[in-house]
Structures are given as C-alpha cells and as structure tokens.
Design a protein around this motif. Structure first.
Motif, short mmCIF file in Angstrom:
data_model
loop_
_atom_site.label_atom_id
_atom_site.label_comp_id
_atom_site.label_asym_id
_atom_site.label_seq_id
_atom_site.Cartn_x
_atom_site.Cartn_y
_atom_site.Cartn_z
N ILE A 62 24.09 23.83 76.23
CA ILE A 62 23.82 24.66 75.05
C ILE A 62 22.30 24.80 74.91
CG2 ILE A 62 25.95 24.16 73.81
CD1 ILE A 62 24.48 22.00 72.26
N LEU A 65 30.77 32.70 69.75
CA LEU A 65 30.70 32.73 71.21
C LEU A 65 31.15 34.07 71.77
CD1 LEU A 65 32.10 29.17 72.03
CD2 LEU A 65 29.71 29.91 72.04
N SER A 92 33.86 25.03 77.42
CA SER A 92 33.27 25.63 76.23
C SER A 92 32.53 24.59 75.40
CB SER A 92 34.37 26.27 75.36
OG SER A 92 33.87 26.62 74.09
N PRO A 93 31.46 24.98 74.71
CA PRO A 93 30.81 24.04 73.79
C PRO A 93 31.76 23.50 72.73
CG PRO A 93 29.46 26.00 74.09
CD PRO A 93 30.77 26.29 74.74
N TYR A 151 25.65 29.10 73.63
CA TYR A 151 26.18 28.65 74.92
C TYR A 151 25.24 29.07 76.04
CZ TYR A 151 29.31 28.71 79.01
OH TYR A 151 29.87 28.53 80.25
#
Length: 713
Positions: free
Chosen positions: A426, A552, A650-651, A675
């Motif tokens: 990130i 996102l 994914s974060p 991201y």
C-alpha cells in the motif's frame, strides 16, 4: 490526408453554405441514443477520441472534410431519434467513473471548466469561443481578471503557414509576431495572458508561452538541442535568436536560453515585464513528471489544444509552470509565502524610504528571510563550500552529517508469514506534502548550542545517541533510512528525537543547531497541492467519501478515465515531491567545494527538507507500531510504500475492517493509503533467494520487476 475530390467537395459545400450543426450537448445525446461510443465514432471519422470529446464539449468544431461526414451522421440520427427541443435545457452532467469513450460528458469537459476561461472571445479568435460544460454543482468561479482574460498560458503552433496560439477554454488566437522579440512584445501588450497572484502581497504569474517544434523552428530556434547544447542546458550566447533579443533590449536570466527561458526587461513603475518560454521539443516537460512512456502519454506528442488544456488545468489548480515540476514546487512556496512587503512608518502611516529614496522592505511574518541564512555543516550535502577542507572522497558518517531520509528497508518473511498466500503493498497519497502539513520548521538562522536540553517545540538538528532504543526485530528502527538500529551518536531533526521521547526513551543531546525563529511555513503550500490533488482525483471519479472496495474499484477505474487528467495528476504529485527535494538541491557539474547556483536562493534550506522527511518516516513508523499491536508486521518499506504479508491479494485481506486512530486507512486524501500492488509469497521467496535476505520487495511489488529509487530528490 484528404483526397483532391474530398477537398473539392469541401469547397463546394462552402460555396453552397454549410448547414448549422446541432449544439455540442445535442451531438452527445444523439450519439448516446444510437449506442455509439466516442472511440467508435472517432474510428469511423478517422480522427481521435479526444477530437470527439472536444466537439461534444464545445471546445472546437470539426473541419472539412470530416465536418460534412459528421453533419451527415448527425442528420441521420436526428431522423431516427428526433431533435431535442432547444427550449429544454440539457440534463446536468455528472461523473460516474465510466471509462473513456463511454460517456459524452466526461472529464475532458471538466478540464476546461477547471481552467480560467475568457469571459468573451477575443476579436482575433479563429474559432468560436468555448461553451461551458454543464458539470455537477460547484461554487461559482471567481471573476476573471480582465488583465488575464485569455488565461495563464498559450501553446503556439503553426497551421497553414500561420502561427496560432491555443489558450485555455478552447480559445485560439492569431499571432502576428514574426520574430521572437516581437512575440515577447505581443505577449505582454496584446495577448492578455497571465495569472493573478496567489497572495495579496505576492506577484502575478508571468505569461507562459509554450512552443511546439514547428513554432520553435518558425522563430529561428532549433527543433532539437544538439548534444553539446543539451549538456549545457541552453543555446550558446552567440546564437542568432539570443542576439535578436539583446538587440531589442530583452534580457535572459543567468540560466540563459534553455528549455525554460525567462525573457524580461527591468520593471518600470513597479510593473513586471517578463515572459516565460517553454520549448516542448527540447524536453522541457519531462515525461517522468508529465507523462507515461509505457502508456504512450508524451507531452511533446499532444496536439497543441490538448496540451494547452493540460497545462492550463495545472496552472489554475497549482501554479503556472515556471520550469520543472521541482522548480514549480519551490516557486509555489514563495508565491504563497512572499518574503517581504513595503514598510510603513508607525507614526505617520506613510511608506518608509531609505537615503536613496528606495522603499524600505520588511519581512512578512511566517515567511523565509529574503537574505540567505547561513548553512550548518551537518546539514549540507557533500561538495558544499563549508566542506572544502575535507578530502574529495571523504565519507561522512551519521555523527557528521544529518541523514534524514525516507525508508529503504526489508527483511525476510518468518515461517508463519510464509504460510500467507500473498504480499501486498500500500502506498501513501502525496506522502511528502502530507508530512509537510503542520510541521514546524526553522525560518531564521541557526544557533549552535552545546549539551542542550531537548525541546520538541524548537526545530533544528540534534547530535544525540539513540542506539539504546530497542524495538521488535520484525520492525525497522524509526531513526535510520535502512531501518538498522543506530550504532552511536548521530544527527537527527527535531521530529526524530521527539519520537524517541514519545516512545519513552531518555535523550541527552551532545550539541545542536537550533532555530528559535520558526513556524508552519509549508501549511499553505500543502493546502494548495492537496486541493489540486483532490479536485483532479474527483474528476477521475475518486472522492474522499469512498472507502474499502468502493475506493479500490474507483482507483482502478481512474487509470483509464482520461489520459489528459492523468498527466495533470502526475505533475501535481511530482510538484509536491520535487519541491521538497529541491530544498536541498545538490551540485551539478560544479567543482568540489565551490558554490553552485542553488546556494544563492533563500529557499535552499536542507534543514526544512530534513524536517519533512523525518516527519514522513516517523508518521509511517507510528502507524506500523499501531498495526503491530494487532499482530501485523511489515516485511518491506520503500519511501512511502509498505508491504505486508496477506491472506489474499487485496489490502482488504490484511487491513482492519474498521481502522482505529493512527492505523493504515484506505482513502484518497493525502496521508491516507491506496493499493500499490501485490505478488504471491512464492514470488517474494524467489526474490530473497536471488538477491539476499534484505531485499526490498517494496521497490518492485507493483511491477514484479525493477523499479527506480525514491529519495525525495
């Protein structure tokens, strides 16, 4: 290239009189009704998607022979779908984050709306004045300064043997000037270009003239600089154009006639007489800051009208470009914090003058002094005149040199972390700008003190031993760029020492260079860049109210919405980063120990850069400590990008569902995170095996390959 038959048809159409085309909004409505995208229409008319956007936004009109074909198509659609009543207003356009070519009212129209637009078309305009695009509700724009009604800048090109100037808002002017000196005269007397000051006590922005390759050649300049000229960064003083300017009593600054040139005469009656010149074909607009080679976004290849919109949007939101983005970032600081003003007599209220009758000037509170502040040995880079007594290749250590930098740290994964499926990066939005917000920096000269008591309220450089600060080995040290624990006394900026105190460790400074005259000098600079960044991101469909997966998705879609706005966004970010780096500009082609030009300006302040970078690193570490309380530990950090092991790509797979105060939070606001990229854990293990256990995978998490370093300069 149109055929002779097509050209004859176009001439016949002119003789017969061309039918009036539907208004721009109607063209867009008809295309949507037919279910045709802008990209498909552009392909059919053998033009660019951007041209379709321009026609539908009212910034330009199609020319023969495409005009006739476009008219025929619109007539056919009117027959099929009917014409919209002229009395009925078009529905307001709202941005939905659609991809390019899918919406008639898309960000290109907002680029026009964001830039200063002429209140009425110039009498020398070759095309109709631009019609305002209907956008989502916004505050009413400020009144246009009549001195600068044609905007801050113009891009000059040559069309059919005539020099034309593309201004913001779609306005195009004829340029009668036949030589460069006469072009400067025309710019100052007839163009109505420029921009009003950002601070009541500041200076108006000089008009910017951008020359395409064709325009540069037209005015006697080379299309490209030779290798020797490129190394020198300028034309030789004996070049014919330089002689023309000198003969007409125009002067150049010390940097001469390069990709960015300032041409001026001394001010008269307090009025500046200066024009900024930008030669695009000389690589004045660095593709690293203004474009993207991989995506084919090259400033030098943009049509002049599109380039005018890109630069005009940047100028309206940030500042009229005055050089590289780094130079512009530095100039923005001064534009928002002018150094001085005329002084009044406290008793009479009249302006004070000296023995020569010149106005006396006084420093504006909160600004940097106009006079140079003496440098401090521990804060200056190698090669500075203060270090001329040292051997040429002497390497100073932390106890001799202030080394406040962003992180470049990595560690191997633990066995438990190897069971995770991915590593996810990130990235901090506008990290340097965010760190500058609220940071107290020194304004005046430094005071040298031995064995001082530490005071977190005084900015400066402190020689102190922080090697006793002991943290979890899975975390980087907050006091070094490499994340390694300090080995002894070292120089630190105030934010670093203050953080050690907050962690509960005692500090005993050995000596310090302190600046009691201090303030939050960069606050307005941050606000200006933040507003520009958020406005541009909103045009790309990303707003502060978006969170989680919605954020996102919007960020992913923003990359394909509008290439021109993407260029503006890159330039805004480069301005923030480069402006901070420029505070400690290093020597280039200057003999060791000799002064270089940057040292002559009051904004050469390595101590301010150090304070910002120290704050940026400490903010990152504070968030890391918060996450560690949840059992989450990073494996790599590169500047403002941090990598964590994750159960997914994914974060959202590792970040807390409800972030607490001080934890990592996704969002578009500067200081929040987006991201950056993800790879599998197997990929990470392969990097460690190939390059060693301390490989920094944060450098390559986005692409999976090699990446450039990022040191704030």
């Amino acid at each position: 290239m149109p055929t002779e038959e097509e050209l004859f048809d176009a001439v016949d159409a002119l003789l017969a009189g061309e039918p009036e085309m539907p208004p721009p909004a109607e063209r867009a409505r008809l295309r949507e009704a037919a279910g045709i995208t802008q990209a498909r229409l552009a392909q059919a008319l053998q033009t660019t998607t951007q041209s379709i956007k321009n026609w539908e936004a009212g910034r330009s009109e199609p020319r023969p022979p495409r005009r006739q074909a476009y008219q025929r198509l619109l007539d056919g659609w009117i027959a099929q779908y009917g014409a919209q009543s002229q009395a009925a207003p078009a529905a307001p356009a709202t941005f939905t984050g659609a991809t390019a070519g899918s919406s008639p009212q898309e960000p290109a129209a907002r680029i026009e709306a964001a830039a200063p637009v002429a209140t009425k078309p110039s009498v020398s305009s070759r095309r109709p004045g631009a019609k305002k695009a209907v956008a989502k509700p916004a505050p009413a724009p400020a009144a246009v300064d009549p001195r600068f009604e044609n905007g801050p800048l113009a891009v000059l090109d040559v069309e059919n043997g005539q020099v034309v100037a593309y201004c913001v808002g779609g306005l195009v002017l004829d340029v009668p000037a036949k030589s460069l000196p006469s072009l400067v005269d025309w710019t100052l007397t007839h163009s109505k270009l420029g921009a009003p000051r950002l601070h009541p006590l500041g200076k108006d922005s000089d008009p910017l003239i951008v020359l395409t390759a064709a325009a540069a050649v037209r005015y006697g300049l080379p299309e490209k600089l030779s290798d020797e000229e490129r190394r020198a960064g300028r034309l030789p003083e004996g070049h014919k154009v330089c002689k023309q300017l000198a003969k007409a009593d125009w002067q150049l600054t010390q940097r001469g006639f390069g990709p960015w040139a300032r041409i001026y005469r001394p001010a008269e009656a307090g009025q500046r007489r200066c024009v900024q010149l930008c030669v695009v074909s000389w690589d004045a607009l660095d593709v690293r800051d203004w474009g993207d080679k991989d995506k084919g976004l090259l400033p030098a290849t943009l049509p002049p009208g599109e380039l005018a919109r890109v630069l005009g949007t940047f100028a309206s939101r940030v500042l009229t470009p005055r050089g590289t983005t780094a130079v512009t970032g530095l100039e923005l600081m001064t534009a928002l914090r002018p150094p001085s003003r005329r002084a009044r007599d406290e008793e009479t209220g009249e302006w004070r003058t000296d023995a020569d009758g010149q106005f006396v000037r006084e420093r504006i509170p909160g600004s940097l002094p106009e006079r140079l502040v003496d440098a401090v040995p521990c804060e200056v880079p190698d090669g500075h005149p203060l270090l001329a007594h040292l051997p040429r290749f002497y390497q100073r250590g932390p106890a001799e040199m202030l080394m406040e930098e962003t992180y470049d740290w990595g560690r191997p994964l633990t066995d438990e972390e190897c069971l995770k499926s991915h590593v996810v990066g990130i990235d901090t939005n506008m990290a340097f700008a965010a760190a500058s917000n609220g940071t107290v920096v020194g304004l005046g000269p430094a005071v040298h003190v031995k064995n001082p008591d530490f005071d977190p309220k005084i900015p400066g450089s402190w020689l102190v031993d922080l090697s006793h600060v002991d943290l979890d080995p899975r975390l980087p040290s907050p006091f070094t760029r490499t994340g390694e624990r300090p080995e002894g006394p070292a120089w630190y900026a105030t934010p670093s020492v203050a953080y050690a105190v907050k962690l509960g460790y005692p500090v005993a400074p050995i000596e310090a260079y302190l600046r009691p005259d201090s303030g939050r000098y960069l606050d307005p600079w941050y606000t200006r860049l933040k507003d520009a960044y958020l406005a541009t991101m909103a045009d790309l469909g990303v707003t502060p109210d978006l969170e989680g997966q919605e954020f996102l998705d919007a960020m992913a879609a923003s990359k394909t919405v509008d290439p021109e706005l993407t260029m503006v966004l890159r330039a805004i970010k480069a301005t923030a980063k480069g402006g901070i780096g420029k505070l400690r500009e290093r020597p280039r082609d200057t003999p060791f120990g000799q002064p270089w030009p940057a040292l002559a300006r009051p904004t050469w302040r390595p101590d301010i850069r150090a304070a910002v970078l120290s704050t940026s690193r400490i903010i990152m570490h504070r968030k890391i400590m918060k996450m560690a309380q949840r059992g989450l530990y990073p494996v790599a950090i590169n500047s403002d990008c941090i990598v964590y092991p994750s159960d997914g790509p994914s974060p959202l797979d590792f970040l807390p569902a409800t972030p607490g105060p001080g934890e990592f939070r996704l969002g578009v606001t500067p200081g929040l995170f987006k991201y950056e990229g993800s790879q599998t854990t197997l990929w990470a293990e392969a990097q460690y095996e190939q390059d060693g256990p301390h490989t920094n995978i944060a450098r390559i998490i986005k692409s999976g390959g090699h990446a450039a370093t990022d040191d704030g300069e």
